[in-house]
Structure formats: structure tokens, C-alpha cells
Scaffold this motif. Structure first.
Motif, short mmCIF file in Angstrom:
data_model
loop_
_atom_site.label_atom_id
_atom_site.label_comp_id
_atom_site.label_asym_id
_atom_site.label_seq_id
_atom_site.Cartn_x
_atom_site.Cartn_y
_atom_site.Cartn_z
N ILE A 165 0.81 -1.14 -0.09
CA ILE A 165 0.03 0.14 -0.06
C ILE A 165 0.73 1.26 -0.11
O ILE A 165 1.80 1.44 0.87
N LEU A 166 0.76 1.99 -1.00
CA LEU A 166 1.51 3.32 -1.16
C LEU A 166 0.83 4.44 -0.51
O LEU A 166 -0.37 4.81 -1.38
N HIS A 167 1.15 5.17 0.42
CA HIS A 167 0.52 6.27 0.84
C HIS A 167 1.42 7.56 0.49
O HIS A 167 2.47 7.71 0.89
N SER A 168 0.90 8.56 -0.21
CA SER A 168 1.67 9.71 -0.67
C SER A 168 0.84 11.03 -0.28
O SER A 168 -0.34 10.94 -0.24
N ALA A 169 1.56 11.97 -0.28
CA ALA A 169 1.10 13.42 0.13
C ALA A 169 1.96 14.34 -0.58
O ALA A 169 3.16 13.95 -1.00
N HIS A 170 1.32 15.38 -0.98
CA HIS A 170 2.17 16.44 -1.57
C HIS A 170 3.56 16.82 -0.71
O HIS A 170 4.39 17.01 -1.31
N GLU A 171 3.26 16.96 0.67
CA GLU A 171 4.47 17.28 1.58
C GLU A 171 4.64 16.04 2.38
O GLU A 171 3.84 15.39 2.65
N PHE A 215 5.19 5.21 2.89
CA PHE A 215 4.76 6.49 3.04
C PHE A 215 5.72 7.25 2.31
O PHE A 215 7.15 7.21 2.54
N LEU A 216 5.13 8.08 1.26
CA LEU A 216 6.21 8.87 0.29
C LEU A 216 5.61 10.38 0.30
O LEU A 216 4.60 10.49 0.67
N ALA A 217 6.60 11.18 -0.22
CA ALA A 217 6.27 12.40 -0.62
C ALA A 217 6.15 12.43 -2.20
O ALA A 217 6.95 11.74 -2.71
N ARG A 218 5.29 13.07 -2.62
CA ARG A 218 5.13 13.00 -4.31
C ARG A 218 6.30 13.69 -4.85
O ARG A 218 6.52 14.86 -4.51
N SER A 219 6.52 13.30 -6.27
CA SER A 219 7.51 13.93 -6.97
C SER A 219 7.58 13.01 -8.23
O SER A 219 7.05 12.15 -8.26
N GLY A 220 8.28 13.81 -9.25
CA GLY A 220 8.23 13.07 -10.52
C GLY A 220 9.07 11.69 -10.33
O GLY A 220 8.86 10.88 -11.44
N LEU A 260 -1.95 17.69 -7.23
CA LEU A 260 -1.71 16.42 -7.78
C LEU A 260 -1.65 16.62 -9.36
O LEU A 260 -2.80 16.80 -9.97
N GLY A 261 -0.58 16.78 -10.14
CA GLY A 261 -0.56 16.72 -11.60
C GLY A 261 -0.15 15.58 -12.15
O GLY A 261 -0.07 14.62 -11.65
N ASP A 262 0.31 15.81 -13.53
CA ASP A 262 0.59 14.74 -14.42
C ASP A 262 1.74 13.86 -14.06
O ASP A 262 2.13 12.91 -14.27
N ASP A 263 2.75 14.81 -13.47
CA ASP A 263 4.23 14.07 -13.24
C ASP A 263 4.00 13.10 -11.98
O ASP A 263 4.43 12.03 -12.22
N LEU A 295 3.35 7.27 -10.61
CA LEU A 295 2.83 6.18 -9.38
C LEU A 295 1.74 5.31 -10.19
O LEU A 295 1.48 4.28 -10.12
N MET A 296 0.98 5.88 -11.44
CA MET A 296 0.00 5.13 -11.96
C MET A 296 0.56 3.72 -12.57
O MET A 296 -0.10 2.66 -12.67
N PRO A 297 1.68 3.75 -13.43
CA PRO A 297 2.17 2.53 -13.86
C PRO A 297 2.61 1.57 -12.93
O PRO A 297 2.68 0.46 -13.09
N THR A 298 2.65 2.04 -11.57
CA THR A 298 3.05 0.74 -10.70
C THR A 298 1.93 -0.34 -10.49
O THR A 298 2.30 -1.16 -9.83
#
Length: 466
Positions: free
Chosen positions: A61-67, A114-119, A138-141, A146-149
Motif C-alpha cells: 500500500i503506497l500512501h503519498s502526500a504533496h508534502e 509512506f512517500l512524498a510525491r514527486s516526478g 496532484l498533477g501529471d508528473d 505512480l499509476m504505472p506501478t
């Protein structure tokens, strides 16, 4: 068992979001929850993650946030729930909470990461479920990372949770919302989306029967409609205080769910209209204003440099006063970065500009030491507030038609795809969420700002006349 008590609306989201088809696969591949702040969306996340670990046998389970600090808080909350229940705690193999990894691993090998989002974050992971907190940023980068995972997982699911859209950063949330609106309008459910939103409409005369008679910012019914936990997690008194303290727009966004959602990437010219920009082109009307290298008319000029985050392209822009306003050009926009310093030396020798401007915190900031040595001058590095001022000045100059240009193609392409990103109470050009090279636009914005920057000028402007 973990002591997590859910409100009816939270239980409803989980009941619908976790529905299955006859073959046992998720009825909704994507689940989106758009609810004003402090209503308890975190409990929905925690319940979903507990279910994935202890009931659904989801391996990652991947949990990500902007920060990352938001992800860390989420980690601490669910760690407390698990460790507060002996039956769950005994199934934990290890917990990691350091600068390299924040995760909970069970004895079965299941992991909550737990992750922070980035490209780049999330690449290489194969997740059964992705929890995208703060989805209004949440943008395209991030989606591309994440989607291909999930492509190799037989029954994946992605959850988006956040509050009302805030403009250009809300690219993905805007898409999800438009899909939900289309499903309502057509009367046909989206086959892969479960969308939940608590909000009011500020324009009752435009939305027809879907609006309620109480959709007014100063009506207490509006707060109740947009906040499912009002009277529980949020008090009526606090909402009244918010209404008195916050501006109308901020209160509508933060408490009533009235968001601003960008158009999809197919829709262009979102910040500055194409007609407004093209009308400022001066190439045919004033051919004498253009030098051989695309620089503006003679006089005091300033140059600026910018490049893409990937360092695939770089741009040099120039600005100068002209007919009571400002003329801007992009004399150079090329692939790569190795050419920049040498070309800057040539332009500096010819024009002796009042300054060179580079955003120290941007991708081109790495060139500053080499530029200083090559040009023999200090490089002007605007502060964050000055970058915001420069963007506002550029926008205002277009609006009041005090800007001119010769319609360079790289600049028009950048403007066609340009979006805003919040910068305090102001905004700046969005780099990573637009999918286009905006280095020419950032460069001309900085060059224009450089005309009024506080620099020591030791060159006679008359030296620039040819």
C-alpha cells in the motif's frame, strides 16, 4: 479492534468505495473524496489502510502526500492505532521511520509505505493500492510516476482524498470531478469511478435542480451541507469565527468546498488569452524595433536565463523599455544547456545589459557561479516574493497592453500551456504540472522584472545605441 470509530459519512465512503463486482474485483478502480478540511478524511484513509493490511491481503500500500510532513503525520496516526491493539501489533514485523524509509511491514511481508510525491517517487514499486492524500495538489508528473506501478496488479485500486480545487495544481482532481459531473448529467455511472464531494454551488442560477435553496456563503445551512462532521469535529461557533476572519473567497474554498478546477491539458491559453497575447505582436508594425539577434530596441536592457527541470532545454530572454512600455524577446531557446554560458558572453559583450537575472532556486541556478566568472558581473537572484511580483507585473502588462513582442514561437507555445501555482497569497508559473517547456515564459518574466530590479549600474545606457 483498533479503536477507530467512523462517522456515518465515512462508513458510507468505505461501503461504496470497497464494493465488488461478481468476479470479486473492485467495482471502482478509482475512489475520490473531496471534502472540506478538518472533517475527518484521515479516518477514511486509516480505515482503508487497516483493511488493506489486515483484511484484504494487499501486499503493498503506497500512501503519498504533496508534502512529506503530511505523510509523516499519517504514519504516526496509523502506527498509534496498530500499536494500541495487541492483536494487530503482534502481526507487525518491523517499523521504519528514518530519512530513507517510512514504512510498516507485517510478518506476512505486507508493507504500508509512506512517500512524498514527486516526478520520481514511487517508481519501481508495484502497489496493490495507492492512497493519494492532498489530491488537490496532484498533477501529471506524480500520476505518471505512480499509476504505472499498478499495471501488473490483477485487482488494483487508487484512492484520492483532499479538499476543494485550488487552480492549476488541481489537475487530476479536476479530471475526476468532470467525469463525475458527466456521469450525473448523462445519467450513466462511470464504470470505474466512485466520487464523493461535499460542497455548495455559489451560482444557484446556473446549476439548476442540483442546487439547494440554501447555497449561500452566509447561510448556516451551507456550512452544514458542505461539512458532514459539523457539530462533531467542527463546531458551529468555530465556523462563525472563520466566516468573520477569512475573506469570502477563502472561506468558500476552505469551508464550503467551492473549488477552482483547471481545464484538461487539451484546453490551452488558460492564464493569458491567445487573442490578448497575439494583439501585442509588434513585428510588422514596428520592424525597426528588432535587432538582428531578436533583441529589443536600443537602450537599457536586462537579460534572464531559465531551463527545464530535466535540463532538456534552456532559454535566454531579454527585455527593454519601448514606447512607454516593455518589449520582450527570446533570442535563444535551444536543446541542452552546454551552450548557455558562451551565448550569454556574446550577448553581454554586445548589449552591456543592466543585469542578468537567474532564479537561484530554479533549474538554471546551477549556472550562476559559471555565469559570474564568465561575465564578470553579479547575477541578480530574485527572492520568492519578487518572483511572484514579476509574474504579476508580466500579467498586468499584458492586460493593460503595455507589453510588446515579435511573437516568438517558443514563448507562444509556453503561454499556450502555462498554468499558475500558488506562491503565498500570489502565484508563479507552474513548472511541473503543465507538461510543456515554459522556460521561455519564465525567462521573459524575469527579464522584465530585471528592468526594475535594484542593481548597481555602471554602464552608460547611451553605450547601447547602435
Amino acid at each position: 479492534m483498533a479503536g477507530l470509530q467512523l462517522f456515518p459519512w465515512q462508513q458510507h465512503v468505505l461501503d461504496v468505495g470497497l464494493r465488488e463486482r461478481e468476479d470479486g474485483s473492485w467495482a471502482a478502480f478509482e475512489v475520490a473524496v473531496n471534502v472540506p478540511r478538518q472533517n475527518g478524511k484521515g479516518a477514511v484513509i486509516e480505515a482503508r489502510e487497516l483493511a488493506g493490511l489486515f483484511l484484504l491481503d494487499e501486499q503493498l500500500i503506497l500512501h503519498s502526500a504533496h508534502e512529506f510532513k503530511t505523510s509523516k503525520v499519517a504514519f504516526q496516526r496509523i502506527e498509534g492505532l496498530i500499536y494500541g491493539c495487541p492483536d494487530l501489533r503482534k502481526r507487525v514485523l518491523r517499523v521504519r521511520n528514518n530519512t530513507n524509509e517510512t514504512s510498516i511491514t507485517l510478518v506476512t511481508g505486507q508493507v504500508l509505505q509512506f512517500l512524498a510525491r514527486s516526478g520520481g517517487s514511487g517508481r519501481g514499486f508495484t502497489g496493490d493500492v495507492n492512497i493519494m492524500d492532498e489530491c488537490m495538489i496532484l498533477g501529471d508528473d506524480a500520476m505518471g510516476a505512480l499509476m504505472p506501478t499498478m499495471s501488473a496488479i490483477p485487482n488494483p485500486q487508487i484512492w484520492y482524498l483532499g479538499s476543494a480545487g485550488i487552480g492549476s495544481p488541481s489537475v487530476q482532481l479536476g479530471r475526476l470531478r468532470r467525469r463525475a459531473e458527466a456521469a450525473v448529467e448523462l445519467g450513466t455511472p462511470d464504470p470505474s469511478l466512485a466520487y464523493f464531494e461535499w460542497s455548495i454551488s455559489p451560482h444557484r442560477d446556473e446549476c439548476g435542480p442540483s442546487c439547494d435553496e440554501h447555497d449561500a456563503a452566509d447561510d448556516p445551512h451551507s456550512s452544514a451541507r458542505a461539512n458532514p462532521s459539523l457539530g462533531h469535529l467542527i463546531s458551529h461557533e468555530f465556523v462563525r469565527n472563520e466566516r468573520a476572519s477569512l475573506g469570502t473567497e477563502t472561506f468558500a474554498r476552505e469551508r464550503l468546498g467551492v473549488g477552482v478546477y483547471p481545464s484538461d491539458e487539451a484546453d490551452t491559453w488558460q492564464v493569458i488569452g491567445e487573442d490578448a497575447w497575439r494583439s501585442l505582436a509588434a513585428a510588422e508594425a514596428h520592424p525597426e524595433a528588432r535587432a538582428a539577434d531578436g533583441s529589443p530596441i536600443p537602450g537599457v536592457v536586462s537579460f534572464a536565463i531559465d531551463m527545464t527541470p530535466e535540463r532538456s532545454h534552456a532559454a535566454i530572454a531579454v527585455a527593454g523599455p519601448w514606447r512607454g512600455g516593455t518589449h520582450v524577446e527570446v533570442p535563444e531557446h535551444r536543446p541542452g544547456t552546454g551552450w548557455v554560458v558562451e551565448r550569454a558572453k556574446e550577448l553581454h559583450a554586445k548589449w552591456q545589459p543592466r543585469c542578468w537575472v537567474v532564479d537561484e532556486g530554479g533549474p538554471a541556478g546551477s549556472l550562476i557561479p559559471e555565469l559570474k566568472e564568465a561575465l564578470g558581473v553579479e547575477i541578480v537572484t530574485p527572492k520568492t516574493r519578487e518572483i511572484a511580483q514579476g509574474c504579476g507585473q508580466f500579467y498586468d502588462a499584458v492586460a493593460d497592453q503595455s507589453l510588446s513582442h515579435h511573437d516568438p514561437a517558443p514563448l507562444a507555445t509556453a503561454l499556450a500551456g502555462a498554468q499558475k501555482r500558488p506562491l503565498g497569497d500570489a502565484w508563479a508559473w507552474a513548472r511541473r504540472s503543465v507538461g510543456v517547456d515554459i522556460s521561455p515564459l519564465v525567462a521573459v518574466t524575469l527579464a522584465k522584472w530585471g528592468l526594475g530590479a535594484d542593481v548597481e549600474e555602471d554602464v552608460d545606457p547611451l553605450d547601447n545605441i547602435f
